[in-house]
Enzyme design. Structure first.
Site, PDB file in Angstrom:
ATOM      1  N   ASP A  13      36.417  48.109  39.258  1.00 48.50           N
ATOM      2  CA  ASP A  13      36.472  47.729  40.684  1.00 48.50           C
ATOM      3  C   ASP A  13      35.082  47.543  41.291  1.00 48.50           C
ATOM      4  O   ASP A  13      34.895  47.710  42.490  1.00 48.50           O
ATOM      5  CB  ASP A  13      37.254  48.767  41.503  1.00 48.50           C
ATOM      6  CG  ASP A  13      38.625  49.062  40.919  1.00 48.50           C
ATOM      7  OD1 ASP A  13      39.383  48.109  40.708  1.00 48.50           O
ATOM      8  OD2 ASP A  13      38.916  50.244  40.647  1.00 48.50           O
ATOM      9  N   LYS A  16      33.151  42.630  39.888  1.00 49.83           N
ATOM     10  CA  LYS A  16      32.789  41.697  38.818  1.00 49.83           C
ATOM     11  C   LYS A  16      33.335  40.299  39.071  1.00 49.83           C
ATOM     12  O   LYS A  16      32.661  39.302  38.789  1.00 49.83           O
ATOM     13  CB  LYS A  16      33.314  42.215  37.476  1.00 49.83           C
ATOM     14  CG  LYS A  16      32.750  43.558  37.050  1.00 49.83           C
ATOM     15  CD  LYS A  16      33.339  44.009  35.736  1.00 49.83           C
ATOM     16  CE  LYS A  16      34.822  44.343  35.809  1.00 49.83           C
ATOM     17  NZ  LYS A  16      35.128  45.480  36.714  1.00 49.83           N
ATOM     18  N   GLY A  40      42.298  43.408  38.248  1.00 50.35           N
ATOM     19  CA  GLY A  40      42.498  42.621  39.457  1.00 50.35           C
ATOM     20  C   GLY A  40      41.151  42.182  39.990  1.00 50.35           C
ATOM     21  O   GLY A  40      40.398  42.985  40.531  1.00 50.35           O
ATOM     22  N   HIS A  41      40.805  40.915  39.787  1.00 48.65           N
ATOM     23  CA  HIS A  41      39.508  40.412  40.219  1.00 48.65           C
ATOM     24  C   HIS A  41      39.688  39.598  41.499  1.00 48.65           C
ATOM     25  O   HIS A  41      40.366  38.572  41.511  1.00 48.65           O
ATOM     26  CB  HIS A  41      38.874  39.588  39.112  1.00 48.65           C
ATOM     27  CG  HIS A  41      38.487  40.417  37.925  1.00 48.65           C
ATOM     28  ND1 HIS A  41      37.974  39.886  36.764  1.00 48.65           N
ATOM     29  CD2 HIS A  41      38.520  41.758  37.723  1.00 48.65           C
ATOM     30  CE1 HIS A  41      37.713  40.857  35.908  1.00 48.65           C
ATOM     31  NE2 HIS A  41      38.052  42.006  36.469  1.00 48.65           N
ATOM     32  N   GLN A 225      37.932  46.117  33.958  1.00 45.06           N
ATOM     33  CA  GLN A 225      37.724  47.565  34.114  1.00 45.06           C
ATOM     34  C   GLN A 225      36.214  47.878  34.102  1.00 45.06           C
ATOM     35  O   GLN A 225      35.425  47.048  34.506  1.00 45.06           O
ATOM     36  CB  GLN A 225      38.488  48.356  33.052  1.00 45.06           C
ATOM     37  CG  GLN A 225      40.009  48.307  33.196  1.00 45.06           C
ATOM     38  CD  GLN A 225      40.640  47.096  32.556  1.00 45.06           C
ATOM     39  OE1 GLN A 225      40.289  46.679  31.464  1.00 45.06           O
ATOM     40  NE2 GLN A 225      41.600  46.506  33.237  1.00 45.06           N
TER      41      GLN A 225
END
Length: 430
Positions: A13, A16, A40-41, A225
Protein backbone atom coordinates in the site's frame (compact mmCIF):
# COMPACT_ATOMS: atom_id res chain seq x y z
CA UNK A 1 18.11 2.81 -17.96
CA UNK A 2 15.82 0.51 -19.94
CA UNK A 3 14.48 -1.99 -17.36
CA UNK A 4 13.35 -0.76 -13.96
CA UNK A 5 11.76 -2.67 -11.08
CA UNK A 6 9.27 -0.85 -8.85
CA UNK A 7 8.69 -2.61 -5.53
CA UNK A 8 7.08 -1.81 -2.20
CA UNK A 9 9.55 -1.26 0.63
CA UNK A 10 7.08 -1.64 3.53
CA UNK A 11 3.99 -3.81 4.15
CA UNK A 12 2.37 -2.88 0.85
CA UNK A 13 0.00 0.00 0.00
CA UNK A 14 2.95 2.34 -0.53
CA UNK A 15 1.55 3.94 -3.69
CA UNK A 16 3.35 1.78 -6.25
CA UNK A 17 0.46 1.95 -8.71
CA UNK A 18 0.58 5.73 -8.86
CA UNK A 19 4.35 5.71 -9.40
CA UNK A 20 4.17 3.05 -12.13
CA UNK A 21 1.36 4.98 -13.82
CA UNK A 22 3.47 8.15 -13.77
CA UNK A 23 6.64 6.47 -15.07
CA UNK A 24 4.72 4.45 -17.68
CA UNK A 25 4.50 7.55 -19.85
CA UNK A 26 8.17 6.95 -20.68
CA UNK A 27 7.90 3.16 -20.88
CA UNK A 28 6.99 0.72 -23.64
CA UNK A 29 5.88 -2.18 -21.46
CA UNK A 30 4.70 -2.70 -17.87
CA UNK A 31 4.86 -6.15 -16.27
CA UNK A 32 3.22 -7.71 -13.19
CA UNK A 33 5.38 -10.57 -11.95
CA UNK A 34 3.83 -11.88 -8.70
CA UNK A 35 0.75 -11.83 -6.49
CA UNK A 36 -2.85 -11.85 -7.58
CA UNK A 37 -5.97 -9.76 -7.26
CA UNK A 38 -5.24 -9.27 -3.57
CA UNK A 39 -3.29 -6.29 -4.90
CA UNK A 40 -5.13 -3.01 -5.35
CA UNK A 41 -3.24 -0.31 -7.24
CA UNK A 42 -5.05 3.05 -7.16
CA UNK A 43 -4.48 5.55 -9.97
CA UNK A 44 -5.90 9.09 -10.04
CA UNK A 45 -5.78 10.74 -13.46
CA UNK A 46 -7.68 13.93 -14.21
CA UNK A 47 -9.51 13.56 -10.91
CA UNK A 48 -10.85 10.11 -11.86
CA UNK A 49 -9.89 7.17 -9.67
CA UNK A 50 -9.09 3.78 -11.19
CA UNK A 51 -8.32 0.70 -9.10
CA UNK A 52 -6.48 -2.12 -10.84
CA UNK A 53 -6.03 -5.58 -9.37
CA UNK A 54 -4.41 -7.66 -12.11
CA UNK A 55 -3.85 -5.50 -15.18
CA UNK A 56 -0.56 -3.58 -14.78
CA UNK A 57 -0.69 0.11 -13.92
CA UNK A 58 0.47 1.17 -17.39
CA UNK A 59 -3.00 0.45 -18.79
CA UNK A 60 -4.06 4.12 -18.79
CA UNK A 61 -1.33 5.07 -21.27
CA UNK A 62 -2.07 4.47 -24.98
CA UNK A 63 0.66 2.48 -26.67
CA UNK A 64 2.03 0.93 -23.47
CA UNK A 65 1.82 -2.86 -23.53
CA UNK A 66 0.73 -4.58 -20.31
CA UNK A 67 2.02 -8.05 -19.47
CA UNK A 68 1.00 -10.46 -16.71
CA UNK A 69 3.86 -12.83 -15.93
CA UNK A 70 3.90 -16.48 -14.99
CA UNK A 71 4.51 -15.62 -11.31
CA UNK A 72 1.03 -14.12 -10.97
CA UNK A 73 -1.96 -16.21 -9.91
CA UNK A 74 -4.92 -15.11 -12.02
CA UNK A 75 -8.59 -15.06 -11.13
CA UNK A 76 -9.94 -15.19 -14.71
CA UNK A 77 -13.31 -13.71 -13.77
CA UNK A 78 -11.67 -10.69 -12.17
CA UNK A 79 -9.29 -10.30 -15.10
CA UNK A 80 -12.10 -10.41 -17.65
CA UNK A 81 -14.14 -7.86 -15.71
CA UNK A 82 -11.12 -5.58 -15.45
CA UNK A 83 -10.40 -5.83 -19.18
CA UNK A 84 -14.01 -5.07 -20.07
CA UNK A 85 -14.12 -2.06 -17.73
CA UNK A 86 -10.91 -0.64 -19.21
CA UNK A 87 -12.05 -1.22 -22.78
CA UNK A 88 -15.34 0.55 -22.04
CA UNK A 89 -13.29 3.62 -21.14
CA UNK A 90 -11.21 3.48 -24.30
CA UNK A 91 -8.15 1.66 -22.93
CA UNK A 92 -6.65 -1.64 -24.14
CA UNK A 93 -8.18 -0.92 -27.55
CA UNK A 94 -5.95 -3.39 -29.35
CA UNK A 95 -5.83 -7.03 -28.25
CA UNK A 96 -2.03 -6.86 -28.39
CA UNK A 97 -2.04 -4.21 -25.64
CA UNK A 98 -2.35 -7.04 -23.08
CA UNK A 99 -0.40 -10.30 -22.88
CA UNK A 100 -1.05 -12.92 -20.19
CA UNK A 101 1.48 -15.69 -19.62
CA UNK A 102 0.26 -19.14 -20.55
CA UNK A 103 2.31 -20.36 -17.57
CA UNK A 104 0.45 -18.26 -14.97
CA UNK A 105 -1.73 -20.30 -12.60
CA UNK A 106 -5.50 -19.98 -12.33
CA UNK A 107 -7.53 -19.22 -9.21
CA UNK A 108 -10.77 -21.23 -9.09
CA UNK A 109 -13.74 -20.94 -6.71
CA UNK A 110 -12.43 -23.85 -4.64
CA UNK A 111 -9.27 -21.88 -3.90
CA UNK A 112 -11.29 -18.93 -2.60
CA UNK A 113 -13.58 -21.14 -0.53
CA UNK A 114 -10.60 -22.95 0.99
CA UNK A 115 -8.97 -19.61 1.83
CA UNK A 116 -12.10 -18.37 3.61
CA UNK A 117 -12.81 -21.58 5.54
CA UNK A 118 -9.23 -21.81 6.78
CA UNK A 119 -9.27 -18.22 7.98
CA UNK A 120 -12.50 -18.85 9.87
CA UNK A 121 -10.97 -21.89 11.57
CA UNK A 122 -7.97 -19.85 12.76
CA UNK A 123 -10.17 -17.73 15.01
CA UNK A 124 -8.04 -15.25 16.94
CA UNK A 125 -4.95 -16.42 15.07
CA UNK A 126 -6.18 -15.08 11.73
CA UNK A 127 -3.49 -14.15 9.21
CA UNK A 128 -5.57 -11.36 7.69
CA UNK A 129 -5.84 -12.93 4.24
CA UNK A 130 -8.14 -11.23 1.71
CA UNK A 131 -9.92 -14.53 1.11
CA UNK A 132 -9.34 -14.34 -2.64
CA UNK A 133 -7.71 -17.76 -2.97
CA UNK A 134 -4.18 -16.51 -3.51
CA UNK A 135 -2.46 -18.80 -1.01
CA UNK A 136 -4.29 -22.00 -2.00
CA UNK A 137 -3.55 -21.32 -5.68
CA UNK A 138 0.16 -21.00 -4.92
CA UNK A 139 -0.07 -24.19 -2.84
CA UNK A 140 -1.44 -26.07 -5.85
CA UNK A 141 1.32 -24.64 -8.01
CA UNK A 142 3.98 -25.95 -5.62
CA UNK A 143 2.17 -29.29 -5.29
CA UNK A 144 2.01 -29.61 -9.09
CA UNK A 145 -1.79 -29.68 -8.91
CA UNK A 146 -2.34 -26.25 -10.39
CA UNK A 147 -4.14 -25.47 -13.64
CA UNK A 148 -2.41 -22.92 -15.84
CA UNK A 149 -3.79 -20.24 -18.14
CA UNK A 150 -2.60 -22.23 -21.14
CA UNK A 151 -4.89 -25.07 -20.04
CA UNK A 152 -7.78 -22.76 -19.15
CA UNK A 153 -8.03 -21.50 -22.74
CA UNK A 154 -8.05 -25.02 -24.27
CA UNK A 155 -11.37 -26.63 -23.35
CA UNK A 156 -10.24 -30.25 -23.76
CA UNK A 157 -7.23 -29.66 -21.51
CA UNK A 158 -9.33 -27.75 -18.98
CA UNK A 159 -11.86 -30.57 -18.65
CA UNK A 160 -9.12 -33.17 -18.21
CA UNK A 161 -7.34 -31.14 -15.53
CA UNK A 162 -10.52 -30.37 -13.60
CA UNK A 163 -11.39 -34.07 -13.56
CA UNK A 164 -7.97 -34.78 -12.07
CA UNK A 165 -7.92 -32.01 -9.46
CA UNK A 166 -11.46 -31.37 -8.22
CA UNK A 167 -12.15 -34.81 -6.66
CA UNK A 168 -9.15 -34.40 -4.37
CA UNK A 169 -10.24 -30.88 -3.44
CA UNK A 170 -13.70 -32.15 -2.61
CA UNK A 171 -12.23 -34.68 -0.19
CA UNK A 172 -10.58 -31.83 1.71
CA UNK A 173 -13.81 -29.84 1.84
CA UNK A 174 -15.94 -32.77 2.99
CA UNK A 175 -13.53 -34.51 5.39
CA UNK A 176 -11.59 -31.59 6.90
CA UNK A 177 -13.17 -28.19 6.28
CA UNK A 178 -16.87 -29.11 6.51
CA UNK A 179 -17.51 -27.45 3.17
CA UNK A 180 -19.65 -28.39 0.19
CA UNK A 181 -18.11 -30.16 -2.83
CA UNK A 182 -17.66 -28.54 -6.24
CA UNK A 183 -19.07 -29.87 -9.51
CA UNK A 184 -16.59 -30.55 -12.30
CA UNK A 185 -19.36 -30.04 -14.84
CA UNK A 186 -20.37 -26.63 -13.49
CA UNK A 187 -16.78 -25.44 -13.19
CA UNK A 188 -16.04 -26.55 -16.72
CA UNK A 189 -19.08 -24.83 -18.19
CA UNK A 190 -18.31 -21.59 -16.42
CA UNK A 191 -14.56 -21.46 -16.97
CA UNK A 192 -14.40 -22.80 -20.52
CA UNK A 193 -16.49 -19.77 -21.55
CA UNK A 194 -14.17 -17.41 -19.71
CA UNK A 195 -11.16 -19.16 -21.20
CA UNK A 196 -12.48 -18.67 -24.72
CA UNK A 197 -12.84 -14.93 -24.03
CA UNK A 198 -9.29 -14.65 -22.68
CA UNK A 199 -7.56 -16.84 -25.27
CA UNK A 200 -6.63 -13.93 -27.57
CA UNK A 201 -4.58 -12.35 -24.77
CA UNK A 202 -2.55 -15.46 -23.88
CA UNK A 203 1.03 -16.13 -24.94
CA UNK A 204 4.69 -16.44 -23.96
CA UNK A 205 5.55 -13.44 -21.79
CA UNK A 206 9.17 -14.48 -21.32
CA UNK A 207 9.73 -14.55 -25.08
CA UNK A 208 7.96 -11.21 -25.53
CA UNK A 209 10.18 -9.57 -22.90
CA UNK A 210 13.34 -11.01 -24.46
CA UNK A 211 12.37 -9.58 -27.84
CA UNK A 212 11.46 -6.22 -26.32
CA UNK A 213 14.81 -6.05 -24.57
CA UNK A 214 16.62 -6.92 -27.80
CA UNK A 215 14.84 -4.01 -29.51
CA UNK A 216 15.80 -1.55 -26.78
CA UNK A 217 12.31 -1.16 -25.31
CA UNK A 218 11.87 0.48 -21.91
CA UNK A 219 10.27 -1.91 -19.42
CA UNK A 220 8.76 -1.35 -15.98
CA UNK A 221 8.31 -4.32 -13.63
CA UNK A 222 5.51 -3.63 -11.16
CA UNK A 223 5.56 -5.36 -7.80
CA UNK A 224 2.50 -6.08 -5.69
CA UNK A 225 2.27 -6.01 -1.88
CA UNK A 226 5.54 -5.04 -0.13
CA UNK A 227 8.91 -6.48 0.86
CA UNK A 228 7.90 -7.00 4.50
CA UNK A 229 5.13 -9.30 3.24
CA UNK A 230 7.52 -11.55 1.30
CA UNK A 231 6.77 -15.20 2.07
CA UNK A 232 10.46 -15.90 2.84
CA UNK A 233 11.79 -12.59 4.15
CA UNK A 234 8.71 -10.90 5.62
CA UNK A 235 7.06 -11.09 9.05
CA UNK A 236 6.10 -14.75 8.63
CA UNK A 237 3.43 -16.11 8.98
CA UNK A 238 1.74 -12.70 8.59
CA UNK A 239 2.82 -12.44 4.97
CA UNK A 240 1.49 -12.88 1.46
CA UNK A 241 1.96 -16.13 -0.47
CA UNK A 242 4.53 -14.97 -3.03
CA UNK A 243 8.00 -13.46 -3.15
CA UNK A 244 7.66 -9.69 -3.24
CA UNK A 245 11.38 -8.83 -3.37
CA UNK A 246 12.99 -7.59 -6.59
CA UNK A 247 14.61 -10.96 -7.21
CA UNK A 248 11.16 -12.40 -7.91
CA UNK A 249 11.07 -10.47 -11.19
CA UNK A 250 13.32 -13.05 -12.83
CA UNK A 251 11.35 -16.16 -11.87
CA UNK A 252 7.98 -14.42 -12.13
CA UNK A 253 8.36 -13.02 -15.63
CA UNK A 254 11.01 -15.20 -17.24
CA UNK A 255 13.97 -12.83 -17.54
CA UNK A 256 17.55 -13.15 -16.34
CA UNK A 257 19.15 -10.95 -13.65
CA UNK A 258 21.25 -9.14 -16.24
CA UNK A 259 18.02 -7.79 -17.77
CA UNK A 260 17.40 -5.55 -14.73
CA UNK A 261 19.04 -2.12 -14.73
CA UNK A 262 17.60 -0.42 -11.64
CA UNK A 263 15.47 -1.14 -8.56
CA UNK A 264 13.26 1.59 -7.12
CA UNK A 265 11.76 1.12 -3.66
CA UNK A 266 8.51 2.91 -2.84
CA UNK A 267 7.86 3.89 0.78
CA UNK A 268 5.36 6.14 2.44
CA UNK A 269 6.63 9.03 4.54
CA UNK A 270 5.08 7.07 7.42
CA UNK A 271 4.21 3.37 7.79
CA UNK A 272 0.97 1.42 7.37
CA UNK A 273 -0.06 -2.19 7.64
CA UNK A 274 -3.28 -4.08 6.83
CA UNK A 275 -4.34 -7.14 8.78
CA UNK A 276 -2.57 -8.93 11.60
CA UNK A 277 1.10 -9.09 12.48
CA UNK A 278 3.77 -7.10 14.36
CA UNK A 279 4.01 -3.36 13.75
CA UNK A 280 6.58 -1.73 16.09
CA UNK A 281 5.85 1.91 15.17
CA UNK A 282 2.05 1.62 15.18
CA UNK A 283 0.16 4.55 16.68
CA UNK A 284 -3.27 3.60 18.00
CA UNK A 285 -4.16 7.06 19.35
CA UNK A 286 -4.65 10.50 17.86
CA UNK A 287 -1.59 10.39 15.59
CA UNK A 288 -2.67 7.08 14.09
CA UNK A 289 -6.17 8.44 13.50
CA UNK A 290 -4.85 11.60 11.81
CA UNK A 291 -2.59 9.62 9.50
CA UNK A 292 -5.39 7.19 8.66
CA UNK A 293 -7.94 9.90 7.87
CA UNK A 294 -5.52 12.29 6.17
CA UNK A 295 -3.98 9.58 4.04
CA UNK A 296 -7.27 7.85 3.20
CA UNK A 297 -5.79 4.67 4.61
CA UNK A 298 -8.40 2.13 3.61
CA UNK A 299 -7.57 -0.88 1.43
CA UNK A 300 -8.23 -0.47 -2.30
CA UNK A 301 -9.10 -4.18 -2.57
CA UNK A 302 -10.93 -4.87 0.69
CA UNK A 303 -11.79 -1.45 2.14
CA UNK A 304 -10.21 -2.52 5.43
CA UNK A 305 -8.73 0.33 7.52
CA UNK A 306 -4.95 0.34 7.57
CA UNK A 307 -3.01 0.50 10.80
CA UNK A 308 -0.78 3.59 10.82
CA UNK A 309 2.44 4.68 12.52
CA UNK A 310 5.75 6.48 12.14
CA UNK A 311 8.32 5.69 9.46
CA UNK A 312 10.30 2.57 10.38
CA UNK A 313 13.88 2.91 9.11
CA UNK A 314 15.10 -0.57 10.19
CA UNK A 315 12.26 -2.03 8.11
CA UNK A 316 13.12 0.23 5.18
CA UNK A 317 16.83 -0.62 5.37
CA UNK A 318 16.01 -4.33 5.37
CA UNK A 319 14.00 -3.84 2.16
CA UNK A 320 16.90 -1.98 0.60
CA UNK A 321 19.24 -4.86 1.43
CA UNK A 322 16.89 -7.62 0.28
CA UNK A 323 16.08 -6.07 -3.09
CA UNK A 324 19.22 -4.12 -3.88
CA UNK A 325 17.24 -0.88 -3.99
CA UNK A 326 19.29 1.96 -5.46
CA UNK A 327 16.63 4.65 -5.61
CA UNK A 328 13.76 5.62 -3.29
CA UNK A 329 10.35 7.13 -3.89
CA UNK A 330 8.69 8.77 -0.89
CA UNK A 331 4.90 8.98 -1.12
CA UNK A 332 2.30 10.88 0.91
CA UNK A 333 4.76 13.41 2.32
CA UNK A 334 1.88 15.90 2.24
CA UNK A 335 0.00 13.88 4.88
CA UNK A 336 2.63 14.82 7.49
CA UNK A 337 1.88 18.54 7.08
CA UNK A 338 0.56 20.29 10.21
CA UNK A 339 2.05 17.74 12.61
CA UNK A 340 4.17 19.77 15.10
CA UNK A 341 6.87 17.10 15.40
CA UNK A 342 7.73 13.90 13.56
CA UNK A 343 9.12 10.69 15.00
CA UNK A 344 11.53 8.61 12.96
CA UNK A 345 12.26 5.06 14.16
CA UNK A 346 16.03 4.50 13.91
CA UNK A 347 16.34 1.26 15.93
CA UNK A 348 14.45 -1.20 18.16
CA UNK A 349 14.83 -1.89 21.88
CA UNK A 350 14.30 -5.45 23.07
CA UNK A 351 15.04 -6.79 26.57
CA UNK A 352 17.83 -4.33 27.21
CA UNK A 353 19.41 -4.65 23.78
CA UNK A 354 19.40 -2.29 20.83
CA UNK A 355 18.75 -3.62 17.33
CA UNK A 356 19.40 -1.58 14.18
CA UNK A 357 17.85 -4.28 11.97
CA UNK A 358 14.59 -6.20 11.90
CA UNK A 359 14.78 -9.47 13.93
CA UNK A 360 14.26 -12.55 11.78
CA UNK A 361 12.10 -14.25 14.44
CA UNK A 362 8.53 -13.13 14.98
CA UNK A 363 8.47 -13.21 18.79
CA UNK A 364 11.20 -10.56 19.36
CA UNK A 365 9.66 -8.28 16.73
CA UNK A 366 6.29 -8.44 18.46
CA UNK A 367 7.90 -7.22 21.69
CA UNK A 368 10.28 -4.63 20.19
CA UNK A 369 9.89 -1.01 21.20
CA UNK A 370 10.86 1.67 18.67
CA UNK A 371 13.74 4.03 19.39
CA UNK A 372 12.72 7.39 17.96
CA UNK A 373 14.54 10.42 16.71
CA UNK A 374 12.30 13.49 16.83
CA UNK A 375 12.37 16.08 14.07
CA UNK A 376 10.42 19.34 13.67
CA UNK A 377 7.32 19.30 11.53
CA UNK A 378 5.95 21.94 9.15
CA UNK A 379 2.62 23.75 8.89
CA UNK A 380 2.57 24.56 5.16
CA UNK A 381 0.37 22.71 2.68
CA UNK A 382 2.86 21.19 0.21
CA UNK A 383 0.45 19.55 -2.25
CA UNK A 384 1.19 22.17 -4.93
CA UNK A 385 4.99 22.01 -4.56
CA UNK A 386 6.81 20.68 -7.63
CA UNK A 387 10.43 21.48 -6.81
CA UNK A 388 12.55 20.26 -3.93
CA UNK A 389 13.77 23.75 -3.06
CA UNK A 390 10.15 24.90 -2.65
CA UNK A 391 9.54 22.52 0.25
CA UNK A 392 9.60 23.89 3.80
CA UNK A 393 13.01 23.54 5.41
CA UNK A 394 11.69 20.97 7.91
CA UNK A 395 10.33 18.79 5.09
CA UNK A 396 13.69 18.88 3.30
CA UNK A 397 15.48 17.99 6.52
CA UNK A 398 13.14 15.03 6.99
CA UNK A 399 13.98 13.73 3.51
CA UNK A 400 17.69 14.34 4.03
CA UNK A 401 17.59 12.33 7.25
CA UNK A 402 16.00 9.39 5.41
CA UNK A 403 18.69 9.53 2.73
CA UNK A 404 21.49 9.75 5.26
CA UNK A 405 20.19 6.87 7.38
CA UNK A 406 19.51 4.54 4.43
CA UNK A 407 22.39 5.56 2.16
CA UNK A 408 20.04 5.55 -0.84
CA UNK A 409 19.12 8.68 -2.84
CA UNK A 410 15.52 9.80 -3.17
CA UNK A 411 14.49 10.04 -6.83
CA UNK A 412 10.92 11.25 -6.47
CA UNK A 413 8.59 12.61 -3.78
CA UNK A 414 4.81 12.31 -4.10
CA UNK A 415 2.77 15.12 -2.53
CA UNK A 416 -0.73 14.15 -3.65
CA UNK A 417 -2.80 11.34 -5.22
CA UNK A 418 -2.83 12.70 -8.79
CA UNK A 419 -0.54 11.47 -11.53
CA UNK A 420 1.37 14.78 -11.69
CA UNK A 421 1.50 15.51 -7.94
CA UNK A 422 5.22 14.81 -7.74
CA UNK A 423 8.58 16.39 -7.08
CA UNK A 424 11.08 14.87 -9.51
CA UNK A 425 14.62 14.90 -8.18
CA UNK A 426 16.06 12.50 -10.78
CA UNK A 427 13.99 10.58 -13.30
CA UNK A 428 14.51 6.80 -13.01
CA UNK A 429 14.65 6.39 -16.80
CA UNK A 430 17.33 9.08 -17.20
Amino acid sequence: MSSIVIIGAQWGDEGKGKIVDYLAEGADQVVRFQGGNNAGHTLVVGGQKTVLHLVPSGALHPGVRCLIGNGVVVDPEVLLQEIEALRARGFLKDDSDLLVSDRAHVIFPYHKKMDQLREERRGKGKIGTTGRGIGPAYEDKAARMGIRIGELVESDLLKKRLEEVVPEKNLQFEKILNGSPFSVKELFQRYSEIGSCLKKYVGDVSRALYEARCHGKKILYEGAQGTALDVDHGTYPYVTSSNTVAGAVCAGSGVGPSAIDRVIGVTKAYTTRVGSGPFPTEETGEIGRRLQEGGGEFGATTGRPRRCGWLDLPLLKQSIRLSGINGLVITKLDILSALPTLNLCVAYRFRGGRYAEVPSALAPLEECQPEYETLPGWKENISDVRRLDQLPNAARKYLERIEKETGVPIDLVSVGPGREDNIIIRHPFS
